[in-house]
Each structure stands twice: as C-alpha cells, then as structure tokens.
Write a protein that holds these residues in place. Structure first.
Motif, mmCIF file in Angstrom:
data_model
loop_
_atom_site.group_PDB
_atom_site.id
_atom_site.type_symbol
_atom_site.label_atom_id
_atom_site.label_comp_id
_atom_site.label_asym_id
_atom_site.label_seq_id
_atom_site.Cartn_x
_atom_site.Cartn_y
_atom_site.Cartn_z
ATOM 1 N N LYS A 81 8.167 31.154 50.665
ATOM 2 C CA LYS A 81 8.141 31.221 49.162
ATOM 3 C C LYS A 81 6.747 30.435 49.051
ATOM 4 O O LYS A 81 6.050 30.748 48.252
ATOM 5 C CB LYS A 81 9.172 30.048 48.698
ATOM 6 N N ASN A 82 6.535 29.342 49.780
ATOM 7 C CA ASN A 82 5.219 28.782 49.752
ATOM 8 C C ASN A 82 4.060 29.582 49.857
ATOM 9 O O ASN A 82 2.991 29.572 49.040
ATOM 10 C CB ASN A 82 4.922 27.587 50.619
ATOM 11 N N ILE A 83 4.142 30.368 50.775
ATOM 12 C CA ILE A 83 3.037 31.448 51.324
ATOM 13 C C ILE A 83 2.686 32.356 50.090
ATOM 14 O O ILE A 83 1.636 32.572 49.815
ATOM 15 C CB ILE A 83 3.406 32.251 52.643
ATOM 16 N N LEU A 84 3.662 32.993 49.438
ATOM 17 C CA LEU A 84 3.700 34.150 48.523
ATOM 18 C C LEU A 84 3.554 33.645 47.128
ATOM 19 O O LEU A 84 3.392 34.211 46.329
ATOM 20 C CB LEU A 84 4.919 34.997 48.604
ATOM 21 N N SER A 85 3.535 32.329 47.178
ATOM 22 C CA SER A 85 3.380 31.705 45.615
ATOM 23 C C SER A 85 2.015 32.257 45.236
ATOM 24 O O SER A 85 0.916 32.403 45.887
ATOM 25 C CB SER A 85 3.322 30.350 45.783
ATOM 26 N N PRO A 86 1.881 32.473 43.793
ATOM 27 C CA PRO A 86 2.566 32.183 42.731
ATOM 28 C C PRO A 86 3.653 33.320 42.406
ATOM 29 O O PRO A 86 4.375 33.112 41.327
ATOM 30 C CB PRO A 86 1.493 32.201 41.702
ATOM 31 N N ALA A 87 3.753 34.342 43.283
ATOM 32 C CA ALA A 87 4.764 35.173 43.172
ATOM 33 C C ALA A 87 6.186 34.502 42.996
ATOM 34 O O ALA A 87 6.652 33.791 43.833
ATOM 35 C CB ALA A 87 4.878 36.355 44.087
ATOM 36 N N GLU A 88 6.881 35.072 41.782
ATOM 37 C CA GLU A 88 8.251 34.574 41.815
ATOM 38 C C GLU A 88 9.205 35.191 42.348
ATOM 39 O O GLU A 88 9.414 36.542 42.384
ATOM 40 C CB GLU A 88 8.639 34.326 40.453
ATOM 41 N N LEU A 89 10.018 34.624 43.580
ATOM 42 C CA LEU A 89 10.839 35.328 44.196
ATOM 43 C C LEU A 89 12.276 35.255 43.848
ATOM 44 O O LEU A 89 12.853 33.965 43.659
ATOM 45 C CB LEU A 89 10.796 35.017 45.870
ATOM 46 N N LYS A 90 13.106 36.279 43.967
ATOM 47 C CA LYS A 90 14.521 35.928 43.531
ATOM 48 C C LYS A 90 15.485 35.506 44.581
ATOM 49 O O LYS A 90 16.259 34.505 44.495
ATOM 50 C CB LYS A 90 15.231 37.113 43.095
ATOM 51 N N SER A 91 15.275 35.769 45.890
ATOM 52 C CA SER A 91 15.976 35.386 46.994
ATOM 53 C C SER A 91 14.989 35.837 48.121
ATOM 54 O O SER A 91 14.444 36.762 48.292
ATOM 55 C CB SER A 91 17.388 35.995 46.970
ATOM 56 N N ILE A 92 15.494 35.010 49.194
ATOM 57 C CA ILE A 92 14.838 35.321 50.501
ATOM 58 C C ILE A 92 15.984 34.927 51.753
ATOM 59 O O ILE A 92 16.716 33.958 51.541
ATOM 60 C CB ILE A 92 13.825 34.224 51.353
ATOM 61 N N LYS A 93 16.300 35.968 52.383
ATOM 62 C CA LYS A 93 17.276 35.924 53.448
ATOM 63 C C LYS A 93 16.673 36.162 54.686
ATOM 64 O O LYS A 93 16.181 37.176 54.855
ATOM 65 C CB LYS A 93 18.525 36.970 53.065
ATOM 66 N N ILE A 94 16.931 35.125 55.853
ATOM 67 C CA ILE A 94 16.600 35.549 56.994
ATOM 68 C C ILE A 94 17.588 36.073 57.965
ATOM 69 O O ILE A 94 18.739 35.376 57.838
ATOM 70 C CB ILE A 94 16.088 34.014 57.637
ATOM 71 N N VAL A 95 17.565 37.217 58.622
ATOM 72 C CA VAL A 95 18.442 37.892 59.345
ATOM 73 C C VAL A 95 18.022 38.203 60.631
ATOM 74 O O VAL A 95 16.893 38.322 60.902
ATOM 75 C CB VAL A 95 18.842 39.172 58.516
ATOM 76 N N GLU A 96 19.048 38.218 61.617
ATOM 77 C CA GLU A 96 18.573 38.146 62.955
ATOM 78 C C GLU A 96 19.186 39.535 63.610
ATOM 79 O O GLU A 96 20.381 39.454 63.628
ATOM 80 C CB GLU A 96 19.061 36.900 63.682
ATOM 81 N N LYS A 97 18.464 40.055 64.045
ATOM 82 C CA LYS A 97 18.844 41.375 64.663
ATOM 83 C C LYS A 97 19.423 41.178 65.954
ATOM 84 O O LYS A 97 19.257 40.141 66.671
ATOM 85 C CB LYS A 97 17.726 42.582 64.680
ATOM 86 N N ASN A 98 20.107 42.023 66.702
ATOM 87 C CA ASN A 98 20.694 42.204 67.992
ATOM 88 C C ASN A 98 19.616 41.708 68.853
ATOM 89 O O ASN A 98 20.168 41.038 70.015
ATOM 90 C CB ASN A 98 21.481 43.140 68.358
ATOM 91 N N ASN A 99 18.606 42.375 68.806
ATOM 92 C CA ASN A 99 17.412 41.889 69.834
ATOM 93 C C ASN A 99 16.733 40.634 69.410
ATOM 94 O O ASN A 99 15.816 40.461 70.010
ATOM 95 C CB ASN A 99 16.570 43.195 70.130
#
Length: 143
Positions: A81-99
């Motif tokens: 969120k800090n990196i992409l500022s000033p873009a307003e982000l609705k949500s950020i989800k971190i997902v981990e794949k099987n690998n």
C-alpha cells in the motif's frame, strides 16, 4: 534475504542517510527515468521528508535526480500500500500457492489502477521488485 547494493546505490544511501538522519532499508536507481527510490525504516518518513519537504528537496539537489521515499512496513500488505501510494486500494490479499510462491492480489477501481500501474508500468514494476526484495512476494496482481 540479503540485498546486494552496487557502488552507486551505496553512495546514494550514504548521502541520503547523512543528509536526513533516516535509515535506508532499500534503494533502487532508475537511470532511465533519472530517479532514485529509497525505502526508509518504519517511523523515519518524517526525518526523510523534513519540515515542509525541505530535507527531500535538499537531497534532490544533491543527487541531481528525482527522489521518491517509501516507508517500510513489516506487514507486506501495508508495505505494498505504501509503495503504490497515492493510489487508493480497496484491499490487498497475500496468497501462498502450493509451490510456496507468494502473490499479492490488489483490488482497486479503474482510475486508481492507472495510478498504481504508472506511466509505462513503472509503478507496478517497482512495487513488484520491492515486494520481492523485502517480503519475498513473487508477483502483484491488480484487479
């Protein structure tokens, strides 16, 4: 994961830290766009910018290129969120794949998506690089 800096990056980091008193965690030199991006320790943003932007202005003059400052955060979602500022982000989800691959899925609207991507994709590419180096996130997907 240890980041290896080249001689120019080390020079810029030393200059930035001596001029601002802020601790640098990462640095990216973008010669194509004559810009340098510093990731500063959480809580050092005020030191880095200075009153009314005075410190960052001095740094810009000293390095002779544009300067961008991003505040580090232990939380990968907040860091993105800090990196992409000033873009307003609705949500950020971190997902981990099987690998064991980590992916950040970022939701935003179309006007903020343009801001997050940046001209010629510069913002999203920088975000991907920093997320990889700081939090071992393999990709950022904007939705």
């Amino acid at each position: 994961m240890s980041i290896k800096f080249n001689a120019n990056e080390i020079r810029f980091i030393a200059l930035f830290e001596s001029m601002t008193g802020a601790m640098v965690k990462d640095c990216i030199l973008d010669d194509e766009n004559t810009k340098v991006t510093f990731v500063v320790k959480n809580g050092d943003m005020g030191l880095a910018i200075g009153k009314g932007g005075s410190t960052v202005t001095k740094v810009k003059k000293a390095v002779g290129r544009g300067v961008e400052i991003i505040e580090y955060n232990e939380d990968p979602a907040q860091f993105i969120k800090n990196i992409l500022s000033p873009a307003e982000l609705k949500s950020i989800k971190i997902v981990e794949k099987n690998n064991d691959e980590k992916i950040a899925i970022v939701n935003t609207d179309s006007s903020n998506k343009r801001i997050a991507i940046g001209k010629n994709g510069i913002n999203i590419e920088r975000a991907k690089l920093l997320a990889k180096r700081q939090h071992e996130i393999n990709n950022i997907i904007l939705k």
